[in-house]
Motif scaffolding. Sequence first.
Motif, PDB file in Angstrom:
ATOM      1  N   LEU A  16     -10.501  69.081  41.101  1.00 17.05           N
ATOM      2  CA  LEU A  16      -9.987  70.204  41.891  1.00 17.05           C
ATOM      3  C   LEU A  16     -10.329  71.527  41.215  1.00 17.05           C
ATOM      4  O   LEU A  16     -10.479  71.598  39.990  1.00 17.05           O
ATOM      5  CB  LEU A  16      -8.475  70.095  42.063  1.00 17.05           C
ATOM      6  N   ALA A  17     -10.417  72.573  41.980  1.00 14.18           N
ATOM      7  CA  ALA A  17     -10.710  73.896  41.444  1.00 14.18           C
ATOM      8  C   ALA A  17      -9.528  74.429  40.632  1.00 14.18           C
ATOM      9  O   ALA A  17      -8.378  74.046  40.852  1.00 14.18           O
ATOM     10  CB  ALA A  17     -11.022  74.864  42.590  1.00 14.18           C
ATOM     11  N   GLU A  18      -9.831  75.308  39.700  1.00 13.93           N
ATOM     12  CA  GLU A  18      -8.793  75.916  38.863  1.00 13.93           C
ATOM     13  C   GLU A  18      -7.727  76.605  39.703  1.00 13.93           C
ATOM     14  O   GLU A  18      -6.536  76.525  39.415  1.00 13.93           O
ATOM     15  CB  GLU A  18      -9.426  76.939  37.915  1.00 13.93           C
ATOM     16  N   LYS A  19      -8.157  77.284  40.761  1.00 16.16           N
ATOM     17  CA  LYS A  19      -7.225  78.030  41.621  1.00 16.16           C
ATOM     18  C   LYS A  19      -6.195  77.122  42.279  1.00 16.16           C
ATOM     19  O   LYS A  19      -5.068  77.540  42.530  1.00 16.16           O
ATOM     20  CB  LYS A  19      -7.990  78.799  42.710  1.00 16.16           C
ATOM     21  N   VAL A  20      -6.576  75.876  42.567  1.00 15.79           N
ATOM     22  CA  VAL A  20      -5.643  74.939  43.204  1.00 15.79           C
ATOM     23  C   VAL A  20      -4.478  74.662  42.262  1.00 15.79           C
ATOM     24  O   VAL A  20      -3.307  74.725  42.659  1.00 15.79           O
ATOM     25  CB  VAL A  20      -6.355  73.623  43.591  1.00 15.79           C
ATOM     26  N   VAL A  21      -4.783  74.384  41.002  1.00 18.96           N
ATOM     27  CA  VAL A  21      -3.727  74.112  40.025  1.00 18.96           C
ATOM     28  C   VAL A  21      -2.896  75.365  39.792  1.00 18.96           C
ATOM     29  O   VAL A  21      -1.663  75.302  39.731  1.00 18.96           O
ATOM     30  CB  VAL A  21      -4.319  73.582  38.699  1.00 18.96           C
ATOM     31  N   GLU A  22      -3.547  76.510  39.693  1.00 24.20           N
ATOM     32  CA  GLU A  22      -2.815  77.763  39.508  1.00 24.20           C
ATOM     33  C   GLU A  22      -1.836  78.003  40.657  1.00 24.20           C
ATOM     34  O   GLU A  22      -0.699  78.419  40.434  1.00 24.20           O
ATOM     35  CB  GLU A  22      -3.789  78.933  39.390  1.00 24.20           C
ATOM     36  N   ARG A  23      -2.271  77.725  41.873  1.00 22.87           N
ATOM     37  CA  ARG A  23      -1.408  77.921  43.040  1.00 22.87           C
ATOM     38  C   ARG A  23      -0.226  76.944  43.024  1.00 22.87           C
ATOM     39  O   ARG A  23       0.899  77.322  43.346  1.00 22.87           O
ATOM     40  CB  ARG A  23      -2.219  77.762  44.322  1.00 22.87           C
ATOM     41  N   GLU A  74       9.910  66.613  34.202  1.00 19.01           N
ATOM     42  CA  GLU A  74       9.863  66.439  35.658  1.00 19.01           C
ATOM     43  C   GLU A  74       8.733  67.240  36.287  1.00 19.01           C
ATOM     44  O   GLU A  74       8.051  66.759  37.195  1.00 19.01           O
ATOM     45  CB  GLU A  74      11.204  66.837  36.283  1.00 19.01           C
ATOM     46  N   LEU A  75       8.529  68.462  35.807  1.00 18.91           N
ATOM     47  CA  LEU A  75       7.442  69.295  36.327  1.00 18.91           C
ATOM     48  C   LEU A  75       6.093  68.624  36.077  1.00 18.91           C
ATOM     49  O   LEU A  75       5.243  68.579  36.966  1.00 18.91           O
ATOM     50  CB  LEU A  75       7.462  70.678  35.673  1.00 18.91           C
ATOM     51  N   HIS A  76       5.898  68.092  34.878  1.00 18.23           N
ATOM     52  CA  HIS A  76       4.642  67.427  34.537  1.00 18.23           C
ATOM     53  C   HIS A  76       4.384  66.265  35.493  1.00 18.23           C
ATOM     54  O   HIS A  76       3.279  66.130  36.028  1.00 18.23           O
ATOM     55  CB  HIS A  76       4.692  66.948  33.085  1.00 18.23           C
ATOM     56  N   GLU A  77       5.377  65.444  35.718  1.00 17.24           N
ATOM     57  CA  GLU A  77       5.218  64.292  36.609  1.00 17.24           C
ATOM     58  C   GLU A  77       4.939  64.734  38.049  1.00 17.24           C
ATOM     59  O   GLU A  77       4.063  64.190  38.727  1.00 17.24           O
ATOM     60  CB  GLU A  77       6.482  63.416  36.560  1.00 17.24           C
ATOM     61  N   THR A  78       5.656  65.734  38.514  1.00 20.40           N
ATOM     62  CA  THR A  78       5.470  66.246  39.874  1.00 20.40           C
ATOM     63  C   THR A  78       4.067  66.817  40.055  1.00 20.40           C
ATOM     64  O   THR A  78       3.387  66.513  41.037  1.00 20.40           O
ATOM     65  CB  THR A  78       6.513  67.339  40.185  1.00 20.40           C
ATOM     66  N   LEU A  79       3.628  67.638  39.113  1.00 25.61           N
ATOM     67  CA  LEU A  79       2.291  68.228  39.205  1.00 25.61           C
ATOM     68  C   LEU A  79       1.202  67.160  39.144  1.00 25.61           C
ATOM     69  O   LEU A  79       0.219  67.211  39.877  1.00 25.61           O
ATOM     70  CB  LEU A  79       2.081  69.253  38.093  1.00 25.61           C
ATOM     71  N   ARG A  80       1.382  66.164  38.276  1.00 25.38           N
ATOM     72  CA  ARG A  80       0.405  65.087  38.165  1.00 25.38           C
ATOM     73  C   ARG A  80       0.271  64.343  39.499  1.00 25.38           C
ATOM     74  O   ARG A  80      -0.838  64.068  39.958  1.00 25.38           O
ATOM     75  CB  ARG A  80       0.811  64.115  37.049  1.00 25.38           C
ATOM     76  N   LYS A  81       1.413  64.064  40.134  1.00 30.78           N
ATOM     77  CA  LYS A  81       1.383  63.360  41.424  1.00 30.78           C
ATOM     78  C   LYS A  81       0.730  64.221  42.503  1.00 30.78           C
ATOM     79  O   LYS A  81      -0.057  63.728  43.308  1.00 30.78           O
ATOM     80  CB  LYS A  81       2.794  62.977  41.857  1.00 30.78           C
ATOM     81  N   GLU A  82       1.047  65.505  42.545  1.00 31.30           N
ATOM     82  CA  GLU A  82       0.479  66.389  43.562  1.00 31.30           C
ATOM     83  C   GLU A  82      -1.026  66.570  43.366  1.00 31.30           C
ATOM     84  O   GLU A  82      -1.784  66.589  44.335  1.00 31.30           O
ATOM     85  CB  GLU A  82       1.193  67.740  43.556  1.00 31.30           C
ATOM     86  N   ILE A  83      -1.471  66.696  42.129  1.00 29.85           N
ATOM     87  CA  ILE A  83      -2.905  66.822  41.857  1.00 29.85           C
ATOM     88  C   ILE A  83      -3.625  65.536  42.252  1.00 29.85           C
ATOM     89  O   ILE A  83      -4.696  65.580  42.855  1.00 29.85           O
ATOM     90  CB  ILE A  83      -3.155  67.181  40.381  1.00 29.85           C
ATOM     91  N   LYS A 133       5.675  76.246  42.048  1.00 25.61           N
ATOM     92  CA  LYS A 133       6.758  75.563  41.330  1.00 25.61           C
ATOM     93  C   LYS A 133       7.602  76.518  40.496  1.00 25.61           C
ATOM     94  O   LYS A 133       8.774  76.263  40.256  1.00 25.61           O
ATOM     95  CB  LYS A 133       6.199  74.460  40.421  1.00 25.61           C
ATOM     96  N   LEU A 134       7.000  77.620  40.045  1.00 25.37           N
ATOM     97  CA  LEU A 134       7.710  78.539  39.156  1.00 25.37           C
ATOM     98  C   LEU A 134       8.128  79.834  39.850  1.00 25.37           C
ATOM     99  O   LEU A 134       8.505  80.791  39.172  1.00 25.37           O
ATOM    100  CB  LEU A 134       6.830  78.868  37.942  1.00 25.37           C
ATOM    101  N   LYS A 135       8.076  79.839  41.166  1.00 18.65           N
ATOM    102  CA  LYS A 135       8.334  81.061  41.934  1.00 18.65           C
ATOM    103  C   LYS A 135       9.636  81.755  41.519  1.00 18.65           C
ATOM    104  O   LYS A 135       9.659  82.938  41.247  1.00 18.65           O
ATOM    105  CB  LYS A 135       8.380  80.717  43.424  1.00 18.65           C
TER     106      LYS A 135
END
Length: 124
Positions: A16-23, A75-84, A28-30
């Motif tokens: 995935l592009a860098e921007k996707v992860v940044e978004r 929890e954030l790590h697991e959530t981001l890993r699943k979404e990616i 998540k941190l809004k």
Amino acid sequence: MRKGVWFEIVLDRLGLAEKVVERLVEEKLKNGLYTETTGTVPVSFSTVVSENGTSAILLCFTENNAVLAEKAIKELHETLRKEIDELAKLKARLQVLKSDRDVFERNGIEVVAWWRNSIKLLAL
């Protein structure tokens, strides 16, 4: 350097592009880092650095929130890993659909619409 408790999450972007992860991280941190078990944990600083197919997320929390932050980070790590992982699968599926469309067009069949799981074709 900011004082506080620092955490780093390193994720494989799976193409995935860098921007996707940044978004994703931005979403998540809004309003702080929220998880169901910890509630909202204020983040004093965060950034995403990407290189060679991975992204590192750097987060800083105040010392008062160190224990909650540690739980929330897991929890954030697991959530981001699943979404990616899910987004990478969707990207791969889209590439297959695009190549299918190219094959159809080379054979004189125009794809006019995708509707749910069926494709309407129009012979030229």
